[in-house]
Write a protein that holds these residues in place. Structure first.
Motif, PDB file in Angstrom:
ATOM      1  N   HIS A  11       0.844  -1.183   0.000  1.00  0.00           N
ATOM      2  CA  HIS A  11       0.000   0.000   0.000  1.00  0.00           C
ATOM      3  C   HIS A  11       0.882   1.237   0.000  1.00  0.00           C
ATOM      4  O   HIS A  11       1.791   1.362   0.811  1.00  0.00           O
ATOM      5  N   LYS A  13       0.826   5.673  -0.508  1.00  0.00           N
ATOM      6  CA  LYS A  13       0.014   6.891  -0.583  1.00  0.00           C
ATOM      7  C   LYS A  13       0.916   8.110  -0.464  1.00  0.00           C
ATOM      8  O   LYS A  13       1.717   8.212   0.464  1.00  0.00           O
ATOM      9  N   THR A  30      -1.960   6.819  -5.186  1.00  0.00           N
ATOM     10  CA  THR A  30      -1.671   5.519  -4.575  1.00  0.00           C
ATOM     11  C   THR A  30      -0.938   4.616  -5.559  1.00  0.00           C
ATOM     12  O   THR A  30      -0.706   3.444  -5.271  1.00  0.00           O
TER      13      THR A  30
END
Length: 196
Positions: A11, A13, A30
């Motif tokens: 993940h 961001k 992202t």
């Protein structure tokens, strides 16, 4: 040679702003961005990395000077550079560093291009390659076995930055010109791991 190339999992961001100190237009990403101009930005002047490790580039299409961007705030352009000797006032493309998710980082460095000459093993942070016993201030080629590293032109993590990853070129950098689009010399004098 058997390489374990990284897969794009995890993940990431990042929030970018077109003015310093997190002002002006903002956009959240992202995944990679080949050109911020496609999102109405002329350039990025400040940014906040909320998760993951990223590499930013001076020009679109992942060209020009590279900057490792780890979790934290970057209120001005000079906060992401490796040295005041090369002030870069623009950031136009960026992408996640997928290999930064590895717990173990290991790389072989070679004195000459095409994996020839003296060889050294790197698995930690080295503010000075000379202090670790590397007599030459040049590295001609590298093999990243696992993880990701940022290599610097000068000791103390200063100067041009080159991001080396196990999933780019499948971890093999045969020639110093593969270190980055601005690499004019194989001069590398400090190396550190990139970890999330």
């Amino acid at each position: 040679m058997n390489h374990q190339c990284c897969k794009f999992t995890g993940h990431w961001k990042i929030i970018v702003f077109d003015e310093e100190c997190f002002q002006g237009r903002r956009h959240e990403f992202t995944s990679e961005c080949c050109n911020v101009m496609e999102f109405g930005f002329e350039t990025v002047r400040s940014l906040r990395v909320e998760s993951g490790a990223w590499v930013g580039y001076e020009h679109a299409a992942y060209q020009g000077h590279q900057f490792v961007l780890e979790r934290g705030d970057y209120p001005q352009c000079d906060s992401w550079g490796g040295s005041n000797a090369y002030p870069i006032e623009r950031l136009t493309s960026f992408r996640p560093i997928s290999c930064a998710i590895h717990r173990e980082c290991r790389m072989s460095i070679y004195e000459k291009e095409n994996f020839l000459g003296r060889r050294g093993e790197v698995s930690d942070d080295y503010p000075s390659l000379q202090a670790m016993g590397w007599c030459n201030n040049e590295v001609g080629s590298m093999r990243v076995h696992s993880g990701a590293f940022v290599c610097y032109q000068y000791p103390g993590y200063r100067g041009y930055q080159y991001i080396m990853e196990c999933d780019r070129h499948c971890g093999e950098y045969k020639y110093f010109r593969e270190f980055g689009s601005h690499s004019q010399t194989p001069q590398i004098q400090s190396i550190r791991r990139i970890q999330q």
